[in-house]
Design an enzyme around this catalytic site. Structure first.
Site, PDB file in Angstrom:
ATOM      1  N   GLU A 118       0.830  -1.205   0.000  1.00 53.92           N
ATOM      2  CA  GLU A 118       0.000   0.000   0.000  1.00 53.92           C
ATOM      3  C   GLU A 118       0.865   1.256   0.000  1.00 53.92           C
ATOM      4  O   GLU A 118       0.568   2.229  -0.704  1.00 53.92           O
ATOM      5  CB  GLU A 118      -0.923  -0.003   1.228  1.00 53.92           C
ATOM      6  CG  GLU A 118      -1.896  -1.184   1.261  1.00 53.92           C
ATOM      7  CD  GLU A 118      -1.363  -2.390   2.002  1.00 53.92           C
ATOM      8  OE1 GLU A 118      -2.184  -3.131   2.583  1.00 53.92           O
ATOM      9  OE2 GLU A 118      -0.125  -2.603   2.009  1.00 53.92           O
ATOM     10  N   ALA A 166      13.727 -34.114 -11.731  1.00 57.45           N
ATOM     11  CA  ALA A 166      13.674 -34.210 -13.186  1.00 57.45           C
ATOM     12  C   ALA A 166      13.623 -35.691 -13.534  1.00 57.45           C
ATOM     13  O   ALA A 166      14.329 -36.506 -12.930  1.00 57.45           O
ATOM     14  CB  ALA A 166      14.900 -33.560 -13.822  1.00 57.45           C
ATOM     15  N   TRP A 192      22.767 -34.980 -18.058  1.00 61.57           N
ATOM     16  CA  TRP A 192      21.577 -34.300 -17.545  1.00 61.57           C
ATOM     17  C   TRP A 192      20.334 -34.901 -18.171  1.00 61.57           C
ATOM     18  O   TRP A 192      20.289 -35.066 -19.388  1.00 61.57           O
ATOM     19  CB  TRP A 192      21.631 -32.810 -17.855  1.00 61.57           C
ATOM     20  CG  TRP A 192      22.781 -32.133 -17.203  1.00 61.57           C
ATOM     21  CD1 TRP A 192      23.955 -31.786 -17.782  1.00 61.57           C
ATOM     22  CD2 TRP A 192      22.868 -31.696 -15.836  1.00 61.57           C
ATOM     23  NE1 TRP A 192      24.783 -31.165 -16.886  1.00 61.57           N
ATOM     24  CE2 TRP A 192      24.128 -31.096 -15.671  1.00 61.57           C
ATOM     25  CE3 TRP A 192      22.008 -31.778 -14.745  1.00 61.57           C
ATOM     26  CZ2 TRP A 192      24.545 -30.564 -14.455  1.00 61.57           C
ATOM     27  CZ3 TRP A 192      22.423 -31.244 -13.546  1.00 61.57           C
ATOM     28  CH2 TRP A 192      23.673 -30.643 -13.416  1.00 61.57           C
ATOM     29  N   THR A 252      22.530 -38.570  -1.454  1.00 59.24           N
ATOM     30  CA  THR A 252      22.677 -37.677  -2.607  1.00 59.24           C
ATOM     31  C   THR A 252      23.993 -36.921  -2.543  1.00 59.24           C
ATOM     32  O   THR A 252      24.679 -36.734  -3.555  1.00 59.24           O
ATOM     33  CB  THR A 252      21.497 -36.690  -2.663  1.00 59.24           C
ATOM     34  OG1 THR A 252      20.295 -37.419  -2.902  1.00 59.24           O
ATOM     35  CG2 THR A 252      21.681 -35.665  -3.764  1.00 59.24           C
ATOM     36  N   ARG A 307      22.331 -20.316  -9.145  1.00 58.25           N
ATOM     37  CA  ARG A 307      23.306 -19.711 -10.058  1.00 58.25           C
ATOM     38  C   ARG A 307      22.604 -19.272 -11.337  1.00 58.25           C
ATOM     39  O   ARG A 307      22.145 -20.132 -12.087  1.00 58.25           O
ATOM     40  CB  ARG A 307      24.426 -20.722 -10.351  1.00 58.25           C
ATOM     41  CG  ARG A 307      25.121 -21.187  -9.075  1.00 58.25           C
ATOM     42  CD  ARG A 307      26.275 -22.134  -9.346  1.00 58.25           C
ATOM     43  NE  ARG A 307      25.863 -23.413  -9.923  1.00 58.25           N
ATOM     44  CZ  ARG A 307      25.395 -24.444  -9.217  1.00 58.25           C
ATOM     45  NH1 ARG A 307      25.202 -24.357  -7.915  1.00 58.25           N
ATOM     46  NH2 ARG A 307      25.077 -25.577  -9.821  1.00 58.25           N
ATOM     47  N   GLU A 314      15.320 -31.751  -2.639  1.00 56.45           N
ATOM     48  CA  GLU A 314      15.948 -32.066  -3.922  1.00 56.45           C
ATOM     49  C   GLU A 314      16.295 -33.552  -4.054  1.00 56.45           C
ATOM     50  O   GLU A 314      16.793 -33.972  -5.071  1.00 56.45           O
ATOM     51  CB  GLU A 314      17.202 -31.213  -4.100  1.00 56.45           C
ATOM     52  CG  GLU A 314      16.908 -29.756  -4.403  1.00 56.45           C
ATOM     53  CD  GLU A 314      17.530 -29.294  -5.703  1.00 56.45           C
ATOM     54  OE1 GLU A 314      18.117 -30.111  -6.430  1.00 56.45           O
ATOM     55  OE2 GLU A 314      17.421 -28.087  -5.999  1.00 56.45           O
ATOM     56  N   GLY A 327      17.502 -37.559  -2.135  1.00 52.58           N
ATOM     57  CA  GLY A 327      17.124 -38.513  -3.152  1.00 52.58           C
ATOM     58  C   GLY A 327      15.806 -39.206  -2.918  1.00 52.58           C
ATOM     59  O   GLY A 327      14.995 -38.769  -2.067  1.00 52.58           O
TER      60      GLY A 327
END
Length: 365
Positions: free
Chosen positions: A55, A159, A175, A201, A212, A297, A299
């Site tokens: 505000e 992923a 990757w 991990t 990064r 992240e 495992g």
């Protein structure tokens, strides 16, 4: 009564509020739009914890030739009514002569909790509450959860290939996702309070777990490591000046090992119980120290434990257009698993984004 222009102005306020992600927490994300005669005259959002609220930013954005007298303020959360790190926003709107305030939702924070709306009404300001409330609650779900439960918002992330594998049978994982997905994951990291992994991990991948390029905040890296095996010559231990590092261990750690860890500037939280029993107390401590959003992240074992305990609120999955195959290739969620489909936790899809060749899927409970 809210009309269609009201909805459009509130949507703009919500878009503004979202820009504060990573800077405003543990405060809520708040946006404010000022209009007069259905023309935009000012706008702002809460960008930084301890900084001006939405505000005030909106009032400051007025041109030298414009005033807020007689205007309507669209705010994604009830204006505050108390002196905290900044003065009350309700008072600022009243002093500026705002005629009408449309708030998406009340603020359940105990020091506000309806008092801001009451103060506005007592000053003769027309007040409406509830416009796009579902959207406002979704935006501030992490803030609302922390207030209600004392726990942070927990995001599980991975992923994977089209057939649900996070690595090949030989352990190769870099990757699976493309450049665009990895850049997005770093942007997410830069808006979080903590990033959590298991010691497996760390030993397998020697990750850095920083954003990064850097984002609005440097997340605390937190490793569940019952026997305090964290390598003191690894990337995590060698980057404590970039971002805080914490080991969550059991209570029985050799004194010389504990001393060596602490000498490196690493926090050591000795939490009783089994690894599964350590999860909730650790999350509660993170929240008590100001954490609103935390990311798991990996495992698979750690993700499986969080899921089994019902502690995951959101999933961020990067789906790559690859097939890996092999019954020995790991999936993202390991033990303990569920024996019946009826027992499996369910999530609803809230967002999907194309990132180069990959698809990012966001699910919430």
């Amino acid at each position: 009564m809210a009309n269609d222009p009201d909805r459009e102005w509130m949507r703009l306020a919500l878009e503004l509020a979202a820009q504060g992600a990573g800077g405003a927490e543990p405060n809520p994300l708040v946006g404010c739009v000022l209009t007069k005669n259905q023309q935009l005259i000012g706008q702002g959002f809460h960008a930084r914890f301890g900084g001006p609220h939405a505000e005030v930013e909106a009032l400051r954005s007025l041109s030298a030739q414009e005033t807020a007298a007689g205007s309507t303020a669209y705010v994604t959360l009830e204006p505050c009514s108390h002196f905290g790190k900044t003065p009350p926003c309700a008072d600022a709107l009243i002093a500026a002569g705002v005629r009408r305030v449309v708030a998406a939702m009340p603020d359940p924070f105990p020091e506000v909790a309806g008092r801001g709306l009451t103060r506005l009404r007592q000053a003769g300001v027309e007040v409406e509450v509830g416009l796009l409330e579902a959207e406002a609650r979704a935006l501030n779900a992490p803030y609302l959860k922390r207030l209600a439960t004392g726990l942070p918002w927990v995001i599980g992330k991975w992923a994977m290939s089209l057939d649900g594998k996070i690595a090949t049978s030989t352990g190769a994982s870099q990757w699976i996702s493309g450049v665009e997905s990895r850049a997005d994951a770093h942007q997410v990291r830069g808006r979080l309070d903590a990033i959590i992994v298991g010691i497996g991990t760390v030993l397998a991948d020697d990750p850095l777990l920083t954003a990064r390029p850097t984002g609005p905040r440097a997340a605390r890296r937190l490793v569940f490591d019952s026997h305090c095996q964290l390598p003191l010559d690894g990337k995590l231990a060698n980057s404590v000046e970039q971002a805080p590092l914490c080991v969550v261990s059991g209570e029985q750690i050799p004194p010389e090992r504990e001393a060596a860890v602490l000498r490196r500037g690493i926090e050591l939280w000795k939490v009783p119980g089994s690894p599964a029993e350590q999860l909730a107390p650790t999350l509660r401590r993170l929240a008590a120290e100001g954490a609103t959003n935390v990311l798991i992240e990996g495992g698979p074992g750690l993700l499986g434990q969080f899921a089994a305990m019902g502690l995951i609120d959101e999933l961020q999955i990067y789906l790559a257009p690859k097939l890996i195959g092999s019954p020995n290739a790991p999936g993202p969620v390991g033990n303990p698993g569920w024996s019946t489909l009826a027992a499996c936790p369910e999530f609803r899809l809230t967002k999907q984004i194309q990132l180069g060749p990959d698809l990012k899927l966001v699910y919430r409970k």
